[in-house]
Design a protein around this motif. Structure first.
Motif, PDB file in Angstrom:
ATOM      1  N   ILE A  75     -56.902 -30.420  -9.473  1.00 29.96           N
ATOM      2  CA  ILE A  75     -57.605 -31.704  -9.567  1.00 29.96           C
ATOM      3  C   ILE A  75     -56.608 -32.807  -9.223  1.00 29.96           C
ATOM      4  CG2 ILE A  75     -59.017 -33.219 -11.004  1.00 29.96           C
ATOM      5  CD1 ILE A  75     -59.227 -30.873 -13.007  1.00 29.96           C
ATOM      6  N   ASP A  76     -56.955 -33.668  -8.288  1.00 34.68           N
ATOM      7  CA  ASP A  76     -56.117 -34.810  -7.922  1.00 34.68           C
ATOM      8  C   ASP A  76     -56.951 -36.073  -8.008  1.00 34.68           C
ATOM      9  OD1 ASP A  76     -54.324 -32.787  -7.163  1.00 34.68           O
ATOM     10  OD2 ASP A  76     -55.041 -32.842  -5.091  1.00 34.68           O
ATOM     11  N   TRP A  77     -56.326 -37.157  -8.482  1.00 33.88           N
ATOM     12  CA  TRP A  77     -57.020 -38.440  -8.431  1.00 33.88           C
ATOM     13  C   TRP A  77     -56.036 -39.552  -8.096  1.00 33.88           C
ATOM     14  CZ3 TRP A  77     -56.656 -35.615 -13.011  1.00 33.88           C
ATOM     15  CH2 TRP A  77     -55.861 -36.155 -14.019  1.00 33.88           C
ATOM     16  N   VAL A  78     -56.560 -40.580  -7.466  1.00 32.48           N
ATOM     17  CA  VAL A  78     -55.787 -41.759  -7.075  1.00 32.48           C
ATOM     18  C   VAL A  78     -56.468 -42.986  -7.658  1.00 32.48           C
ATOM     19  CG1 VAL A  78     -54.982 -43.189  -5.153  1.00 32.48           C
ATOM     20  CG2 VAL A  78     -54.999 -40.688  -4.925  1.00 32.48           C
ATOM     21  N   ASN A  79     -55.687 -43.842  -8.315  1.00 33.74           N
ATOM     22  CA  ASN A  79     -56.189 -45.107  -8.834  1.00 33.74           C
ATOM     23  C   ASN A  79     -55.619 -46.264  -8.023  1.00 33.74           C
ATOM     24  OD1 ASN A  79     -57.874 -44.565 -11.135  1.00 33.74           O
ATOM     25  ND2 ASN A  79     -56.044 -43.836 -12.193  1.00 33.74           N
ATOM     26  N   SER A  80     -56.496 -47.158  -7.602  1.00 29.59           N
ATOM     27  CA  SER A  80     -56.093 -48.385  -6.916  1.00 29.59           C
ATOM     28  C   SER A  80     -56.633 -49.553  -7.730  1.00 29.59           C
ATOM     29  CB  SER A  80     -56.666 -48.399  -5.493  1.00 29.59           C
ATOM     30  OG  SER A  80     -56.336 -49.591  -4.825  1.00 29.59           O
ATOM     31  N   THR A  81     -55.734 -50.315  -8.362  1.00 27.63           N
ATOM     32  CA  THR A  81     -56.141 -51.319  -9.348  1.00 27.63           C
ATOM     33  C   THR A  81     -55.571 -52.689  -9.009  1.00 27.63           C
ATOM     34  OG1 THR A  81     -56.070 -49.582 -11.040  1.00 27.63           O
ATOM     35  CG2 THR A  81     -56.248 -51.863 -11.801  1.00 27.63           C
ATOM     36  N   LEU A  82     -56.442 -53.690  -8.978  1.00 23.02           N
ATOM     37  CA  LEU A  82     -56.040 -55.084  -8.764  1.00 23.02           C
ATOM     38  C   LEU A  82     -56.327 -55.875 -10.029  1.00 23.02           C
ATOM     39  CD1 LEU A  82     -55.013 -57.267  -6.766  1.00 23.02           C
ATOM     40  CD2 LEU A  82     -57.430 -57.687  -6.192  1.00 23.02           C
ATOM     41  N   THR A  83     -55.312 -56.597 -10.514  1.00 22.20           N
ATOM     42  CA  THR A  83     -55.427 -57.377 -11.745  1.00 22.20           C
ATOM     43  C   THR A  83     -55.079 -58.837 -11.473  1.00 22.20           C
ATOM     44  OG1 THR A  83     -54.792 -55.468 -13.085  1.00 22.20           O
ATOM     45  CG2 THR A  83     -54.611 -57.622 -14.133  1.00 22.20           C
ATOM     46  N   ALA A  84     -55.865 -59.738 -12.059  1.00 20.13           N
ATOM     47  CA  ALA A  84     -55.603 -61.177 -11.965  1.00 20.13           C
ATOM     48  C   ALA A  84     -55.672 -61.781 -13.358  1.00 20.13           C
ATOM     49  CB  ALA A  84     -56.611 -61.850 -11.041  1.00 20.13           C
ATOM     50  N   ALA A  85     -54.832 -62.772 -13.615  1.00 20.50           N
ATOM     51  CA  ALA A  85     -54.817 -63.444 -14.913  1.00 20.50           C
ATOM     52  C   ALA A  85     -55.695 -64.689 -14.850  1.00 20.50           C
ATOM     53  CB  ALA A  85     -53.391 -63.820 -15.297  1.00 20.50           C
ATOM     54  N   LEU A  86     -56.721 -64.740 -15.706  1.00 25.87           N
ATOM     55  CA  LEU A  86     -57.580 -65.919 -15.777  1.00 25.87           C
ATOM     56  C   LEU A  86     -56.947 -67.005 -16.628  1.00 25.87           C
ATOM     57  CD1 LEU A  86     -61.082 -64.217 -16.198  1.00 25.87           C
ATOM     58  CD2 LEU A  86     -59.914 -64.922 -14.096  1.00 25.87           C
TER      59      LEU A  86
END
Length: 264
Positions: A75-86
């Motif tokens: 099992i392989d998984w890739v996470n692509s996450t974008l975070t911004a501070a409000l």
């Protein structure tokens, strides 16, 4: 890839069923949604936010081995996450995961899994003591359920986040619930809890360790432990690597992962 069980019944007949897929997706969902804000390779998150006006992008991948009825599956998984501070105390993020796993009957399932959105709010911060926060996550059924890449149902969860300085680093504790619409044979509420430590080794290198347990919609309770390192290359870039080990048969046997984080 067709294997016979000891009683003559085919392994594919025994494990190529919805319950097996649900267990697999539950493991991946916990891994992907908990990593919305957590610093890979950890699933345990701290209450800290990135600061008003800041942005952060994370790309990480994990490769795992899962055993079902003595059949080894990848099992392989890739996470692509974008975070911004409000604000200084409130972050918002979006995570797009991609999943690949071996099918027991042969072949592979490959594609985008369920997208999740997160909010993290730090509501308490002592100057040299306890920090506390809340993390809310909403999961949309964007993955192909018929291909086994998604849950096919919306879900929402909330986690409590605590961290406190300890003599050799920082201790973090998480606990939370995830709700989803399920069939009659499955529970609609699952939980997770974990504890982790971050231990500075040098100014740029931090060792991490954690242990955790969570439930799934088919009443299994996977347990795991993990170790890893985070290397601060410069003010803008972090690299990380980690090893996770299942502590019971409900969890993946082991997984290894690497990640990249960019701040600006």
């Amino acid at each position: 890839m067709f294997r016979k069980a000891q009683n003559g019944q085919s392994v594919c007949h025994r494990i190529g069923n919805p319950t097996w897929r649900i267990r697999l997706l539950s493991i991946v969902v916990i891994a992907c949604t908990n990593q919305v804000f957590a610093a890979h390779p950890l699933l345990t998150d701290d209450p800290e936010t990135i600061g008003k006006g800041a942005w952060q992008y994370e790309l990480n991948t994990d490769q795992a081995v899962f055993y079902e009825q003595n059949v080894r599956l990848g099992i392989d998984w890739v996470n692509s996450t974008l975070t911004a501070a409000l604000t200084d105390n409130l972050d918002v993020s979006v995570n797009v995961p991609f999943l690949r796993y071996d099918k027991p009957e042969g072949g592979q399932a490959i594609g985008r899994s369920d997208i999740s959105f997160g909010l993290k709010y730090r509501w308490y911060a002592a100057e040299e003591g306890l920090h506390a926060g809340l993390k809310a996550v909403a999961i949309l059924p964007t993955g192909d359920e018929t291909a086994g890449l998604g849950n096919g149902r919306t879900a929402a969860g909330v986690n409590g986040l605590l961290c406190h300085p300890i003599p050799f680093g920082t201790l973090m504790v998480n606990g939370g619930l995830l709700w989803t619409r399920q069939k009659e044979t499955q529970t609609s509420r699952v939980w997770n809890m974990s504890v982790a430590a971050q231990i500075p080794v040098t100014e740029s290198l931090t060792a991490v360790a954690e242990a955790g347990r969570y439930s799934t919609t088919v009443e299994t309770k996977p347990e795991f432990a993990a170790i890893g390192v985070i290397w601060k290359v410069n003010q803008s870039v972090d690299l990380d690597a980690g090893l996770r080990r299942g502590l019971n048969d409900d969890e993946v046997k082991y997984s290894v992962g690497v990640g990249l984080t960019v701040h600006w």
